[in-house]
Design an enzyme around this catalytic site. Sequence first.
Site, PDB file in Angstrom:
ATOM      1  CE  LYS A  60       1.413  -8.399   3.166  1.00  0.00           C
ATOM      2  NZ  LYS A  60       0.694  -7.248   3.784  1.00  0.00           N
ATOM      3  N   GLY A  81      -1.290  -6.101  -1.180  1.00  0.00           N
ATOM      4  CA  GLY A  81      -1.044  -4.733  -0.723  1.00  0.00           C
ATOM      5  C   GLY A  81      -0.371  -4.695   0.633  1.00  0.00           C
ATOM      6  CG  ASP A  82       2.841  -4.042   3.676  1.00  0.00           C
ATOM      7  OD1 ASP A  82       2.371  -4.910   4.443  1.00  0.00           O
ATOM      8  OD2 ASP A  82       3.701  -3.224   4.031  1.00  0.00           O
ATOM      9  CB  SER A  83      -0.381   0.301   4.696  1.00  0.00           C
ATOM     10  OG  SER A  83      -1.361   0.143   3.704  1.00  0.00           O
ATOM     11  N   GLY A 119       1.530   0.139  -0.764  1.00  0.00           N
ATOM     12  CA  GLY A 119       2.090  -0.648  -1.857  1.00  0.00           C
ATOM     13  C   GLY A 119       1.043  -1.529  -2.501  1.00  0.00           C
TER      14      GLY A 119
END
EC number: 3.6.1.9
Length: 259
Positions: A60, A81-83, A119
């Site tokens: 991203k 970011g990522d979750s 992340g």
Amino acid sequence: MRLYLASTSPARRALLAQSGIEPVLVSPGVDEDAAAAAAAAALGRDLTGPELVSLLAVAKASAVADADVAGSPVDGFVFGGDSAFEVDGRLYGKPHDPAVARERWRQMLAAGGGTLWSGHCVVDRRRDLDPATGRTGGPDAARAVPPVRSLVTSPAGVPELGDVAPGGSALAAGGDRVVAVDSAVLTFADDVSADEIDAYVATGEPLEVAGAFTIDGRAAAYITRIDGAPSAVIGMSLPVLRSMLLRGFGIAWHDLWSL
């Protein structure tokens, strides 16, 4: 100093705004499922929680870092970011469908809790670089305060951050970027009923969030304990983001405040 948020998440924007930072929101346009599937195929196995969220955070941030925003190149830092929520070794992303959300809640409550993996990737796209060094005094100079492990990426494109235990974190820097993973261990209330699950899912709130819950919304009443940074559960770990900017680029948190 400008911060670009490679996301249109209201929760992430609100976290930054509450911290005095007004980001520029840009949709990254990343096919998350395809990126994760390609990496898993290259590795020949499923991705772990830290691997998945760091992979997508990098994807991203990279997509926005090299794009034009409102007709101009990016000038500042880009955050991606990522979750994902892990329960009994199984990773949960966004459920999308009410029936899927209800079933996930039954499984999460049966387990009693799980680990939220968050992340982070920050890419330096400041344009006022020193022509002699090609930098603004960024990563190489800043890593002495304090040292940061070197960022290594596998042939599958997955950042190699080492083993990250539930509730722990890891950070690595290399070139123009810093990648990190933070995590928080959540405990759910042991008396949540099926009617409560149905009522919560009917609001639509859990359908487009990792793990099918939010702690900054209606689900807060169902979570009894968080071991880790609460902001990581919402969408980004503010303590980790602060550390990434400081240790990776020598940028103080208050340098990003909108005064």
